[in-house]
Scaffold this active site. Structure first.
Site, PDB file in Angstrom:
ATOM      1  N   ASP A   1      -2.906 -18.350   1.493  1.00 20.64           N
ATOM      2  CA  ASP A   1      -4.104 -19.074   0.399  1.00 20.64           C
ATOM      3  C   ASP A   1      -4.784 -19.805   0.848  1.00 20.64           C
ATOM      4  O   ASP A   1      -5.878 -19.888   1.221  1.00 20.64           O
ATOM      5  CB  ASP A   1      -3.620 -19.272  -1.052  1.00 20.64           C
ATOM      6  CG  ASP A   1      -2.218 -19.963  -0.729  1.00 20.64           C
ATOM      7  OD1 ASP A   1      -1.925 -19.921   0.176  1.00 20.64           O
ATOM      8  OD2 ASP A   1      -1.711 -20.544  -2.120  1.00 20.64           O
TER       9      ASP A   1
ATOM     10  N   ASP B   1      -6.566  -7.206   4.961  1.00 18.50           N
ATOM     11  CA  ASP B   1      -7.761  -6.358   3.595  1.00 18.50           C
ATOM     12  C   ASP B   1      -8.300  -6.957   3.256  1.00 18.50           C
ATOM     13  O   ASP B   1      -9.968  -6.690   3.088  1.00 18.50           O
ATOM     14  CB  ASP B   1      -6.776  -5.219   2.562  1.00 18.50           C
ATOM     15  CG  ASP B   1      -8.245  -4.519   1.983  1.00 18.50           C
ATOM     16  OD1 ASP B   1      -9.271  -3.897   2.301  1.00 18.50           O
ATOM     17  OD2 ASP B   1      -8.057  -4.740   0.736  1.00 18.50           O
TER      18      ASP B   1
ATOM     19  N   ASP C   1     -12.791  -8.501   4.949  1.00 12.97           N
ATOM     20  CA  ASP C   1     -13.369  -8.609   3.500  1.00 12.97           C
ATOM     21  C   ASP C   1     -13.979  -9.972   3.884  1.00 12.97           C
ATOM     22  O   ASP C   1     -15.442 -10.471   4.661  1.00 12.97           O
ATOM     23  CB  ASP C   1     -13.072  -8.733   2.489  1.00 12.97           C
ATOM     24  CG  ASP C   1     -14.193  -6.524   2.905  1.00 12.97           C
ATOM     25  OD1 ASP C   1     -13.671  -6.095   2.746  1.00 12.97           O
ATOM     26  OD2 ASP C   1     -14.064  -6.343   1.179  1.00 12.97           O
TER      27      ASP C   1
ATOM     28  N   TYR D   1       1.358  -1.604  -0.313  1.00 10.64           N
ATOM     29  CA  TYR D   1       0.052   0.065  -0.207  1.00 10.64           C
ATOM     30  C   TYR D   1       0.903   0.708   0.086  1.00 10.64           C
ATOM     31  O   TYR D   1       0.632   2.492  -0.581  1.00 10.64           O
ATOM     32  CB  TYR D   1      -1.029  -0.103   0.861  1.00 10.64           C
ATOM     33  CG  TYR D   1      -2.060  -0.946   1.316  1.00 10.64           C
ATOM     34  CD1 TYR D   1      -2.892  -2.709   1.049  1.00 10.64           C
ATOM     35  CD2 TYR D   1      -3.332   0.374   1.688  1.00 10.64           C
ATOM     36  CE1 TYR D   1      -3.071  -2.704   0.305  1.00 10.64           C
ATOM     37  CE2 TYR D   1      -4.889  -0.625   1.391  1.00 10.64           C
ATOM     38  CZ  TYR D   1      -4.854  -1.752   0.988  1.00 10.64           C
ATOM     39  OH  TYR D   1      -5.771  -2.322   1.148  1.00 10.64           O
TER      40      TYR D   1
ATOM     41  N   LYS E   1       3.144 -15.798   3.047  1.00 10.97           N
ATOM     42  CA  LYS E   1       3.076 -15.987   1.525  1.00 10.97           C
ATOM     43  C   LYS E   1       4.691 -16.458   1.609  1.00 10.97           C
ATOM     44  O   LYS E   1       5.417 -15.576   0.517  1.00 10.97           O
ATOM     45  CB  LYS E   1       3.232 -15.119   0.864  1.00 10.97           C
ATOM     46  CG  LYS E   1       2.739 -16.296  -0.498  1.00 10.97           C
ATOM     47  CD  LYS E   1       1.266 -16.892  -1.048  1.00 10.97           C
ATOM     48  CE  LYS E   1       1.160 -17.432  -2.016  1.00 10.97           C
ATOM     49  NZ  LYS E   1       0.609 -18.647  -2.625  1.00 10.97           N
TER      50      LYS E   1
HETATM   51  C1  IPM Z   1     -10.277  -1.237   4.195  1.00  9.31           C
HETATM   52  C2  IPM Z   1     -10.934  -0.582   3.051  1.00  9.31           C
HETATM   53  C3  IPM Z   1      -9.450   0.349   2.591  1.00  9.31           C
HETATM   54  C4  IPM Z   1      -8.394  -0.335   1.823  1.00  9.31           C
HETATM   55  C5  IPM Z   1      -9.813   1.285   0.899  1.00  9.31           C
HETATM   56  C6  IPM Z   1     -10.769   2.360   1.191  1.00  9.31           C
HETATM   57  C7  IPM Z   1      -8.469   2.260   0.713  1.00  9.31           C
HETATM   58  O1  IPM Z   1     -11.086  -1.652   1.582  1.00  9.31           O
HETATM   59  O2  IPM Z   1     -10.320  -0.377   5.001  1.00  9.31           O
HETATM   60  O3  IPM Z   1      -9.883  -2.623   4.021  1.00  9.31           O
HETATM   61  O4  IPM Z   1      -7.819  -0.921   1.465  1.00  9.31           O
HETATM   62  O5  IPM Z   1      -8.079  -0.211   3.272  1.00  9.31           O
HETATM   63 MG    MG Z   2     -10.634  -3.431   2.598  1.00 12.45          MG
END
Ligand code: IPM
Ligand code: MG
Length: 354
Positions: free
Chosen positions: A222, A246, A250, A142, A190
């Site tokens: 993975d 990240d 999710d 990032y 990884k």
């Molecule tokens: C999160 C989001 C952010 C990230 C984006 C919006 C930049 O997906 O906070 O997980 O990738 O960190």
């Molecule tokens: Mg995210």
């Protein structure tokens, strides 16, 4: 106690959900006799539109001057489909994380019995799942440089960079949580491919010896993605680098039934930030339909992490449980029952708190 917070609603549904979370915070402060002082500032697309900068210096100054930041969401479709846009709302979030030194993003994943039927996984796999993802937040691909495009535009590159110091502080933090929980740490990397991952593993293996009470396991990312849906209950604390975290968080968030339920805390050097893990849901902006619970639960995390006020945090969680039990919920979790408005759910929670 005096609680001085910065409120950054951001984009999309951000203002609506933050308004409800702020009401919940006010109710708790009133009940427990705290003084809540808050000021609002711009971030994201809202800040680009108003000031040409997704994280203006005034916003940073306010955050630095506060004890905690309550954050809504960031992102706008106006920028998503323009790969050449010079400035993006998301840069505001990244700049805030970097400038506040928020190197750890903590995402607790817990199940709500009344929502388990919404999980894409079988109930027996998710009922009782309770783990914590700790994502490194200010390093890796990032932020690594160089990043960009070649002069002819035919090549693009990002760079993943980690130092021993960055890895060590996040792994130690993760061990701290593991010690307070079920004493199991999964280090996700990884290392079979990436040099940075091999450094992560090297550092973790060195630190492991200092925490003999904790069982440490190493897992390729993975495989971790697979195990998360195969048997989520096997996890206690998981720690990983920025981009793996990240993606995995999710994934982890839907296991419990709804992305609209999970809060997060970002902590580090300066003021901590509390925000829902979901995004700005632009399709719902202004409609008063978004689920405010993840943001309200972020207020609980704020009481706990930023102010060490456990009873206050517990009061917020109880109010959320009560609204779930009464099925006063927004459409995403209404499951065929009546769908309430964002503001109605917020009001029920505030009423419960007073
Ligand atoms: C999160 C989001 C952010 C990230 C984006 C919006 C930049 O997906 O906070 O997980 O990738 O960190
Ligand atoms: Mg995210």
């Amino acid at each position: 106690m005096k609680l001085k917070i910065a409120v950054l609603p951001g984009d999309g549904i951000g203002p609506e959900i933050v308004a409800q979370a702020l009401e919940a915070a006010k109710a708790v402060c009133k009940k427990f006799g705290h003084e809540l002082v808050y000021r609002e500032a711009l971030v994201g697309a809202a800040a680009i539109d108003a000031a040409g900068n997704p994280y203006p210096p005034e916003t940073h100054a306010l955050c630095m001057d506060s004890d905690a930041v309550l954050f809504g969401a960031i992102g706008s479709p106006k920028y998503d489909n323009d790969p050449l846009a010079k400035v993006r709302p998301e840069q505001g979030l990244l700049a805030m994380r970097k400038q506040l030194g928020l190197y750890a993003n903590i995402r607790p994943v817990t199940t709500f019995p009344s929502l388990i039927h919404k999980s894409p996984l079988r109930t027996d796999l998710v009922a009782g799942a309770d783990f914590m993802c700790i994502r490194e937040l200010t390093g890796g691909i990032y932020f690594g440089r160089p990043q960009g495009r070649s002069e002819d535009g035919e090549t693009a590159y990002d760079t993943c960079v980690y130092t021993v110091e960055e890895i060590e502080r996040i792994i130690r933090l993760a061990y701290g949580y593991a010690l307070k929980r079920r004493k199991k740490l999964t280090v996700v990397d990884k290392a079979n491919v990436l040099c940075t991952s091999r450094l992560w593993r090297e550092v973790a293996q060195k630190l492991e010896k200092e925490y003999p009470e904790v069982e440490t396991e190493y897992m390729f990312v993975d495989n971790a993605a697979m195990q998360l849906i195969q048997w989520p209950k096997r996890f206690d604390v998981m720690v990983t680098e920025n981009m793996f975290g990240d993606i995995l968080t999710d994934e982890a968030s839907v296991i419990t039934g709804s992305l609209g339920m999970l809060p997060s805390a970002s902590i580090g050097v300066h003021t901590s930030v509390f925000e829902p893990i979901h995004g700005s849901y632009p399709q719902a902006a202004g409609k008063d339909i978004a689920n405010p619970l993840a943001t309200i639960l972020s207020v609980a995390l704020m009481f706990e992490y930023a102010f060490d006020l456990q009873a206050e945090a517990e009061a917020v969680r109880k109010a959320v449980d009560a609204s779930l039990a009464e099925k006063i919920v927004t459409e995403d979790i209404a499951a065929g029952g009546k769908a309430y408005k964002t503001s109605e759910v917020g009001k029920r929670i505030t009423d419960y708190l007073y």
